[in-house]
Design a protein around this motif. Structure first.
Motif, PDB file in Angstrom:
ATOM      1  N   ILE A 279       0.822  -1.208   0.000  1.00 27.37           N
ATOM      2  CA  ILE A 279       0.000   0.000   0.000  1.00 27.37           C
ATOM      3  C   ILE A 279       0.858   1.260   0.000  1.00 27.37           C
ATOM      4  O   ILE A 279       0.411   2.336  -0.403  1.00 27.37           O
ATOM      5  N   GLY A 280       2.113   1.131   0.429  1.00 30.54           N
ATOM      6  CA  GLY A 280       3.019   2.274   0.408  1.00 30.54           C
ATOM      7  C   GLY A 280       3.326   2.784  -0.988  1.00 30.54           C
ATOM      8  O   GLY A 280       3.814   3.911  -1.145  1.00 30.54           O
ATOM      9  N   GLU A 281       3.034   1.984  -2.011  1.00 36.95           N
ATOM     10  CA  GLU A 281       3.273   2.393  -3.393  1.00 36.95           C
ATOM     11  C   GLU A 281       2.061   3.077  -4.027  1.00 36.95           C
ATOM     12  O   GLU A 281       2.124   3.515  -5.170  1.00 36.95           O
ATOM     13  N   TYR A 282       0.978   3.169  -3.280  1.00 39.88           N
ATOM     14  CA  TYR A 282      -0.219   3.836  -3.798  1.00 39.88           C
ATOM     15  C   TYR A 282      -0.053   5.358  -3.725  1.00 39.88           C
ATOM     16  O   TYR A 282       0.776   5.879  -2.966  1.00 39.88           O
ATOM     17  N   GLU A 283      -0.862   6.066  -4.515  1.00 37.53           N
ATOM     18  CA  GLU A 283      -0.873   7.528  -4.468  1.00 37.53           C
ATOM     19  C   GLU A 283      -1.746   8.009  -3.308  1.00 37.53           C
ATOM     20  O   GLU A 283      -2.897   7.585  -3.183  1.00 37.53           O
ATOM     21  N   LEU A 284      -1.195   8.880  -2.467  1.00 38.22           N
ATOM     22  CA  LEU A 284      -1.979   9.505  -1.412  1.00 38.22           C
ATOM     23  C   LEU A 284      -2.769  10.641  -2.056  1.00 38.22           C
ATOM     24  O   LEU A 284      -2.251  11.721  -2.285  1.00 38.22           O
ATOM     25  N   TYR A 285      -4.045  10.367  -2.331  1.00 43.08           N
ATOM     26  CA  TYR A 285      -4.847  11.275  -3.134  1.00 43.08           C
ATOM     27  C   TYR A 285      -5.596  12.304  -2.295  1.00 43.08           C
ATOM     28  O   TYR A 285      -5.742  13.451  -2.693  1.00 43.08           O
ATOM     29  N   GLU A 286      -6.084  11.898  -1.125  1.00 43.96           N
ATOM     30  CA  GLU A 286      -6.897  12.800  -0.322  1.00 43.96           C
ATOM     31  C   GLU A 286      -6.824  12.413   1.152  1.00 43.96           C
ATOM     32  O   GLU A 286      -6.783  11.232   1.497  1.00 43.96           O
ATOM     33  N   THR A 287      -6.784  13.411   1.998  1.00 48.44           N
ATOM     34  CA  THR A 287      -6.969  13.205   3.438  1.00 48.44           C
ATOM     35  C   THR A 287      -8.203  13.993   3.860  1.00 48.44           C
ATOM     36  O   THR A 287      -8.471  15.074   3.334  1.00 48.44           O
ATOM     37  N   ALA A 288      -8.960  13.445   4.786  1.00 51.01           N
ATOM     38  CA  ALA A 288     -10.184  14.126   5.215  1.00 51.01           C
ATOM     39  C   ALA A 288     -10.532  13.690   6.631  1.00 51.01           C
ATOM     40  O   ALA A 288     -10.066  12.658   7.117  1.00 51.01           O
ATOM     41  N   ALA A 289     -11.348  14.501   7.282  1.00 47.49           N
ATOM     42  CA  ALA A 289     -11.839  14.165   8.617  1.00 47.49           C
ATOM     43  C   ALA A 289     -13.306  14.518   8.709  1.00 47.49           C
ATOM     44  O   ALA A 289     -13.752  15.532   8.162  1.00 47.49           O
ATOM     45  N   GLY A 290     -14.054  13.671   9.392  1.00 47.25           N
ATOM     46  CA  GLY A 290     -15.474  13.917   9.617  1.00 47.25           C
ATOM     47  C   GLY A 290     -15.802  13.736  11.084  1.00 47.25           C
ATOM     48  O   GLY A 290     -14.975  13.264  11.876  1.00 47.25           O
ATOM     49  N   LEU A 291     -17.012  14.104  11.457  1.00 44.99           N
ATOM     50  CA  LEU A 291     -17.453  14.015  12.846  1.00 44.99           C
ATOM     51  C   LEU A 291     -18.554  12.972  12.969  1.00 44.99           C
ATOM     52  O   LEU A 291     -19.639  13.138  12.405  1.00 44.99           O
ATOM     53  N   ARG A 292     -18.257  11.907  13.688  1.00 45.27           N
ATOM     54  CA  ARG A 292     -19.256  10.871  13.928  1.00 45.27           C
ATOM     55  C   ARG A 292     -20.210  11.345  15.031  1.00 45.27           C
ATOM     56  O   ARG A 292     -19.756  11.751  16.098  1.00 45.27           O
ATOM     57  N   PRO A 293     -21.506  11.238  14.822  1.00 41.41           N
ATOM     58  CA  PRO A 293     -22.466  11.622  15.874  1.00 41.41           C
ATOM     59  C   PRO A 293     -22.709  10.442  16.810  1.00 41.41           C
ATOM     60  O   PRO A 293     -23.527   9.571  16.531  1.00 41.41           O
ATOM     61  N   MET A 294     -22.014  10.411  17.933  1.00 43.19           N
ATOM     62  CA  MET A 294     -22.043   9.264  18.836  1.00 43.19           C
ATOM     63  C   MET A 294     -23.095   9.431  19.931  1.00 43.19           C
ATOM     64  O   MET A 294     -23.263  10.519  20.482  1.00 43.19           O
ATOM     65  N   SER A 295     -23.750   8.331  20.262  1.00 38.87           N
ATOM     66  CA  SER A 295     -24.661   8.295  21.412  1.00 38.87           C
ATOM     67  C   SER A 295     -23.957   7.568  22.563  1.00 38.87           C
ATOM     68  O   SER A 295     -22.959   6.879  22.346  1.00 38.87           O
ATOM     69  N   PRO A 296     -24.463   7.675  23.788  1.00 38.90           N
ATOM     70  CA  PRO A 296     -23.787   7.036  24.925  1.00 38.90           C
ATOM     71  C   PRO A 296     -23.660   5.520  24.814  1.00 38.90           C
ATOM     72  O   PRO A 296     -22.695   4.941  25.310  1.00 38.90           O
ATOM     73  N   ASP A 297     -24.632   4.851  24.176  1.00 38.58           N
ATOM     74  CA  ASP A 297     -24.581   3.394  24.076  1.00 38.58           C
ATOM     75  C   ASP A 297     -24.271   2.902  22.666  1.00 38.58           C
ATOM     76  O   ASP A 297     -24.427   1.709  22.366  1.00 38.58           O
ATOM     77  N   ASN A 298     -23.818   3.817  21.796  1.00 36.94           N
ATOM     78  CA  ASN A 298     -23.449   3.488  20.411  1.00 36.94           C
ATOM     79  C   ASN A 298     -24.627   3.013  19.561  1.00 36.94           C
ATOM     80  O   ASN A 298     -24.426   2.488  18.468  1.00 36.94           O
ATOM     81  N   MET A 299     -25.841   3.209  20.048  1.00 33.26           N
ATOM     82  CA  MET A 299     -27.036   2.884  19.280  1.00 33.26           C
ATOM     83  C   MET A 299     -27.636   4.162  18.718  1.00 33.26           C
ATOM     84  O   MET A 299     -27.553   5.224  19.354  1.00 33.26           O
ATOM     85  N   PRO A 300     -28.250   4.104  17.549  1.00 36.78           N
ATOM     86  CA  PRO A 300     -28.894   5.311  17.014  1.00 36.78           C
ATOM     87  C   PRO A 300     -30.093   5.716  17.856  1.00 36.78           C
ATOM     88  O   PRO A 300     -30.638   4.911  18.627  1.00 36.78           O
ATOM     89  N   ILE A 301     -30.482   6.963  17.716  1.00 33.55           N
ATOM     90  CA  ILE A 301     -31.633   7.509  18.431  1.00 33.55           C
ATOM     91  C   ILE A 301     -32.696   7.833  17.387  1.00 33.55           C
ATOM     92  O   ILE A 301     -32.577   8.806  16.637  1.00 33.55           O
ATOM     93  N   ILE A 302     -33.714   6.985  17.320  1.00 30.14           N
ATOM     94  CA  ILE A 302     -34.742   7.106  16.288  1.00 30.14           C
ATOM     95  C   ILE A 302     -36.104   7.043  16.945  1.00 30.14           C
ATOM     96  O   ILE A 302     -36.434   6.052  17.610  1.00 30.14           O
ATOM     97  N   GLY A 303     -36.890   8.105  16.780  1.00 20.52           N
ATOM     98  CA  GLY A 303     -38.236   8.071  17.352  1.00 20.52           C
ATOM     99  C   GLY A 303     -38.797   9.449  17.609  1.00 20.52           C
ATOM    100  O   GLY A 303     -38.127  10.471  17.436  1.00 20.52           O
ATOM    101  N   ARG A 304     -40.021   9.464  18.039  1.00 19.68           N
ATOM    102  CA  ARG A 304     -40.739  10.713  18.247  1.00 19.68           C
ATOM    103  C   ARG A 304     -40.402  11.323  19.600  1.00 19.68           C
ATOM    104  O   ARG A 304     -40.321  10.610  20.613  1.00 19.68           O
ATOM    105  N   VAL A 305     -40.193  12.662  19.625  1.00 16.53           N
ATOM    106  CA  VAL A 305     -39.930  13.370  20.880  1.00 16.53           C
ATOM    107  C   VAL A 305     -40.951  14.466  21.151  1.00 16.53           C
ATOM    108  O   VAL A 305     -40.906  15.097  22.205  1.00 16.53           O
ATOM    109  N   SER A 306     -41.841  14.715  20.205  1.00 15.99           N
ATOM    110  CA  SER A 306     -42.947  15.650  20.426  1.00 15.99           C
ATOM    111  C   SER A 306     -44.032  15.337  19.402  1.00 15.99           C
ATOM    112  O   SER A 306     -43.860  14.456  18.550  1.00 15.99           O
TER     113      SER A 306
END
Length: 357
Positions: A279-306
């Motif tokens: 893999i060291g012979e590959y072209e380093l084309y792009e570096t990037a960073a994103g923000l993961r939206p984490m919950s306390p138990d690593n489960m998604p939060i899906i449902g009605r709140v109002s």
């Protein structure tokens, strides 16, 4: 007349919710100043709920497996809209470099079998036959033949086209208060921004850095399947793309920082090269960073709140995997008949989530 729906957030989750809701008869508007530019644009695209499972994480496995089962039909429908492959691999290989990691793979394989699924352990010889570009020091691997990967950027493009074809409107503006929107119903699917839109929501940002590498002539081709492993205790993955490999991902609790660091790039390259020396012979084309939206138990939060607001948040590092299930769960919530597979994702598991006045 169709009821109106506002979706706040134009990542993979928000776009899928908008598309499926429009198909269900809602008149939908997506509010996002830069559709598809957040974590969905940076993601690796792995669909790996089985091999990433661990004893005790039954609820996470169940919701991930339910979404994985939806992906073939979901991906096929979207893939017809773009002139590029949506799926980039159709299996995954989790590898072990030492005895401790090998023991962990056996633990996962045994537990997964008790949950009704099957993963296959591969020997050194079988690993070399399946993926000759991997390091000969790899001693054991766990093959998940049903775990695929998708090109996250192709996915975002396809979802945007699907929304437009279904009549979804787009407003390129930020939302401050979802309850101020004039729609009959509102879905908050704003990733790490969801906590600011719904105060009290336990979602925090966790930075992840990734590399995109391009294949060069004469260099060993990319693996045909997704490769995951651990090097010096750091998780690393290699996900095939048509033009090379996506390498990820670091994990830092650093607030809203999305700068790529020298240390992060160094570790990702070193760890990836430990698994795949060429893999060291590959072209380093792009570096990037994103923000993961984490919950306390690593489960998604899906449902009605109002009466008017439904949440689709906290997907962490599994946003792409959970996209089809989340879309189905939100449409079901809007219809008044919650999806059984999403019962463990209910917002009230963290206590009252209503906005304080």
């Amino acid at each position: 007349m169709s009821r109106t729906l506002a979706v706040v957030g134009g990542g993979a989750i928000g776009l899928a919710v908008a598309w499926r809701s429009a198909q269900a008869g809602w008149k939908v508007t997506v509010h996002d100043p830069a559709v598809g530019s957040g974590a969905s644009w940076v993601a690796g695209g792995m669909l790996a709920p089985l091999s990433e499972g661990w004893p005790g994480e039954d609820a996470l496995l169940q919701v991930g497996a339910a979404s994985l089962q939806r992906w073939p039909d979901f991906g096929s429908e979207l893939g017809a809209l773009v002139d590029e492959p949506l799926f980039t691999s159709h299996s995954s290989l989790t590898v072990a470099l030492d005895a401790a990691d090998a023991a962990d793979l056996r633990t996962v394989a045994e537990w997964i079998e008790t949950q009704g699924y099957r993963l296959e352990l591969l020997s050194r010889a079988q690993i070399r036959a399946a993926e000759p570009s991997l390091a000969p020091s790899i001693r054991l691997a766990l093959l998940a033949s049903t775990e695929s990967a998708v090109d996250n950027r192709a996915l975002v493009r396809a979802l945007r086209l699907a929304c437009e074809a279904a009549g979804v409107a787009f407003v390129a503006e930020s939302v401050v208060d979802p309850e101020s929107l004039p729609a009959d119903q509102v879905v908050v699917a704003a990733g790490t921004g969801a906590a600011a839109l719904w105060p009290g929501l336990p979602v925090r940002p966790v930075k992840g850095e990734i590399l995109r590498l391009h294949h060069r002539p004469g260099v060993a081709p990319a693996p045909t399947q997704t490769i995951r492993g651990s090097v010096h205790g750091r998780p690393v993955y290699l996900v095939p793309r048509g033009d090379g490999i996506v390498v990820g991902a670091t994990q830092h609790e650093s607030g809203l920082d999305t700068q790529v660091t020298v240390g992060g790039v160094r570790d990702l390259i070193a760890d990836a090269q430990t698994l795949m020396p060429s893999i060291g012979e590959y072209e380093l084309y792009e570096t990037a960073a994103g923000l993961r939206p984490m919950s306390p138990d690593n489960m998604p939060i899906i449902g009605r709140v109002s009466d008017r607001v439904v949440l689709a948040a906290g997907h962490g590092r599994n946003g792409i995997l959970l996209t089809p299930l989340t879309a189905d769960a939100v449409v079901a919530e809007l219809s008044g008949a919650p999806l059984p597979e999403a019962k463990n994702c209910a917002p009230d598991r963290f206590g009252p989530t209503g906005r304080a006045h």
